[in-house]
Design an enzyme around this catalytic site. Structure first.
Site, PDB file in Angstrom:
ATOM      1  N   ASP A   1       9.585  -1.189  -1.643  1.00 26.21           N
ATOM      2  CA  ASP A   1       8.586  -0.121  -1.635  1.00 26.21           C
ATOM      3  C   ASP A   1       7.731  -0.330  -0.385  1.00 26.21           C
ATOM      4  O   ASP A   1       6.904  -1.240  -0.323  1.00 26.21           O
ATOM      5  CB  ASP A   1       7.751  -0.197  -2.913  1.00 26.21           C
ATOM      6  CG  ASP A   1       6.602   0.807  -2.947  1.00 26.21           C
ATOM      7  OD1 ASP A   1       6.327   1.457  -1.919  1.00 26.21           O
ATOM      8  OD2 ASP A   1       5.951   0.918  -4.003  1.00 26.21           O
TER       9      ASP A   1
ATOM     10  N   GLN B   1       2.964   1.122   1.562  1.00 35.00           N
ATOM     11  CA  GLN B   1       1.760   0.558   2.171  1.00 35.00           C
ATOM     12  C   GLN B   1       2.057  -0.314   3.390  1.00 35.00           C
ATOM     13  O   GLN B   1       1.127  -0.868   3.985  1.00 35.00           O
ATOM     14  CB  GLN B   1       0.994  -0.272   1.129  1.00 35.00           C
ATOM     15  CG  GLN B   1       0.519   0.514  -0.078  1.00 35.00           C
ATOM     16  CD  GLN B   1      -0.559   1.527   0.274  1.00 35.00           C
ATOM     17  OE1 GLN B   1      -1.241   1.406   1.301  1.00 35.00           O
ATOM     18  NE2 GLN B   1      -0.720   2.529  -0.574  1.00 35.00           N
TER      19      GLN B   1
ATOM     20  N   HIS C   1       3.132  -0.833  -7.916  1.00 36.40           N
ATOM     21  CA  HIS C   1       2.629   0.506  -8.226  1.00 36.40           C
ATOM     22  C   HIS C   1       3.456   1.061  -9.380  1.00 36.40           C
ATOM     23  O   HIS C   1       4.627   0.725  -9.545  1.00 36.40           O
ATOM     24  CB  HIS C   1       2.794   1.378  -6.975  1.00 36.40           C
ATOM     25  CG  HIS C   1       2.146   2.719  -7.036  1.00 36.40           C
ATOM     26  ND1 HIS C   1       2.702   3.783  -7.711  1.00 36.40           N
ATOM     27  CD2 HIS C   1       0.991   3.190  -6.487  1.00 36.40           C
ATOM     28  CE1 HIS C   1       1.937   4.840  -7.579  1.00 36.40           C
ATOM     29  NE2 HIS C   1       0.884   4.514  -6.848  1.00 36.40           N
TER      30      HIS C   1
ATOM     31  N   LYS D   1       0.896   8.848   3.971  1.00 35.66           N
ATOM     32  CA  LYS D   1       0.094   7.652   4.256  1.00 35.66           C
ATOM     33  C   LYS D   1       0.236   7.218   5.714  1.00 35.66           C
ATOM     34  O   LYS D   1      -0.375   6.249   6.148  1.00 35.66           O
ATOM     35  CB  LYS D   1       0.509   6.514   3.316  1.00 35.66           C
ATOM     36  CG  LYS D   1       0.311   6.810   1.832  1.00 35.66           C
ATOM     37  CD  LYS D   1       0.758   5.642   0.971  1.00 35.66           C
ATOM     38  CE  LYS D   1       0.849   6.004  -0.498  1.00 35.66           C
ATOM     39  NZ  LYS D   1      -0.451   6.302  -1.115  1.00 35.66           N
TER      40      LYS D   1
ATOM     41  N   CYS E   1      -3.046   3.132 -10.003  1.00 39.39           N
ATOM     42  CA  CYS E   1      -1.643   3.205 -10.453  1.00 39.39           C
ATOM     43  C   CYS E   1      -1.028   1.815 -10.538  1.00 39.39           C
ATOM     44  O   CYS E   1       0.126   1.602 -10.148  1.00 39.39           O
ATOM     45  CB  CYS E   1      -0.815   4.101  -9.541  1.00 39.39           C
ATOM     46  SG  CYS E   1      -1.295   5.835  -9.601  1.00 39.39           S
TER      47      CYS E   1
END
Length: 407
Positions: free
Chosen positions: A198, A201, A121, A224, A361
């Site tokens: 990261d 997700q 991202h 999220k 993104c």
């Protein structure tokens, strides 16, 4: 997990869009919020709205307990060793930027390397680009396999003794690729580099154990994860965080201020300058409670079942390309031949189906895929097989519509 009982907790799902029942397939962008989270925010503002840490009155104590209690929930959620290793931020982006500015500026020099992947991202690309420009370091990319995965052989070849930071997403927001974080981290550590993960997700959809991953830093967002927008968390190993300098200065994070110099509070507060995101953190904690009650194993299994079924439906259609590996998280990115994804998404919206369209993104990944944009359906704990069918039927209508236009 009874998905229909779960759906009752999400009031936003009980509506029609353009005359059709809403089918929300954009949870990779932001998830919907259950009543328990909405009520936790409402309760804070109605009953004990106050600043934290500084006050000794009752409302201040309640707010502090709620805020610090949420930190403990985040710690347990990702199995951090210590509660002071959890820093509240505005989200994943702020968390990554904090590491790039604080740890990166102090530990990366000219001639050093920063290693990432082309699937990242933008929030996990641009901070490292800027760090490389500030320091004269080299930004390197691990190559991707044809299916959008990372091979450990390529990781071994890319990470060297000059590498100082490796930054990799655990799950791709475009391809659904689940990266071998533990193994990549082990390679980084053999070269005395640190790894930032990261987890935007991954944390909402699968169990995360930062100690088992041996991650040096882990970043994720509440919004999220059924939580509020504008709040997230940065995990960092205590030995690293203690050596790092704050990047925001002001109230809350100080210990003592003199006319010419100041000292900082201990972890984690030295990284939380200004009035913190109190309501957001309390809502974050409520979201973790909600997800834990359902169970992340149940959520992950449910999503994989849905995405597998959705891929079967799309694979059966002519002129539809699905991107990414066979083994994936609950993300399905696709294109219809000769139809721009924005047009596809517009037709789907007319049928009540919400999907994302654009570069997500991830422009370097779009270039790697040799496309300008894609459409993306992303699934979460409240989606059903019936909604997958509605999505597939709406996509067939879109293909038929544009087929007529082009004939």
């Amino acid at each position: 997990m009874n998905v229909f009982d779960v759906r009752k907790q999400f009031p936003i799902l009980n509506q029609e869009v353009n005359g059709h029942p809403l089918v929300y397939l954009d949870s990779a962008a932001t998830s919907q919020k259950p009543l328990s989270v909405i009520e936790a925010l409402d309760d804070y503002y109605k009953r004990y709205n106050s600043n934290v840490h500084r006050g000794v009155h009752t409302l201040g104590s309640l707010a502090t307990d709620g805020y610090e209690g949420a930190r403990e929930k985040v710690q347990k959620f990702i199995n951090a060793k210590r509660v002071e290793e959890i820093i509240f931020t505005r989200g994943t982006t702020t968390a990554i930027n904090t590491v790039a500015r604080s740890y990166g500026d102090a530990n990366v020099s000219e001639g050093d390397e920063i290693v990432i992947t082309p699937m990242e991202h933008h929030s996990n690309i641009i901070p490292w680009q800027q760090l490389a420009k500030r320091t004269g370091a080299t930004l390197k990319y691990m190559p991707l396999q044809p299916d959008g995965t990372i091979s450990l052989e390529d990781a071994e070849a890319t990470i060297t003794d000059r590498t100082k930071i490796v930054a990799v997403m655990q799950v791709s927001n475009v391809l659904g690729t689940i990266n071998p974080i533990k193994e990549i981290g082990a390679i980084a550590h053999r070269h005395d580099a640190v790894i930032l993960v990261d987890g935007a997700q991954s944390a909402p959809h699968m169990k995360v154990d930062v100690q088992d991953l041996n991650a040096d830093f882990f970043a994720f967002s509440a919004h999220k994860l059924c939580g509020p927008t504008g709040v997230g968390a940065l995990y960092g190993k205590r030995k690293l965080l203690r050596k790092m300098e704050p990047v925001e200065f002001g109230g809350e994070m100080i210990d003592f201020v003199d006319l010419q110099d100041s000292t900082w509070k201990d972890l984690p507060w030295k990284f939380e300058g200004g009035t913190p995101i109190i309501a957001g953190a309390i809502g974050f904690g409520a979201a973790i409670d909600f997800v834990n009650e359902i169970g992340l194993d149940e959520i992950e299994a449910h999503e994989k079942k849905l995405v597998s079924y959705a891929k079967e439906r799309l694979d059966a259609m002519n002129d539809v390309t699905v991107y990414g590996p066979e083994e994936r998280a609950g993300v399905l990115t696709f294109n219809c031949d000769d139809v721009h994804p924005h047009d596809v998404a517009t037709v789907l919206d007319s049928e009540g189906v919400a999907v994302r369209a654009g570069h997500h993104c991830a422009q370097p990944l779009m270039k790697w895929l040799d496309v300008t944009a894609t459409a993306r359906a992303s699934f979460y704990l409240y989606n059903t097989e019936e909604e997958v069918d509605a999505f597939a039927e709406a996509l067939i209508k879109a293909k038929e519509y544009f087929g007529d236009v082009f004939r």
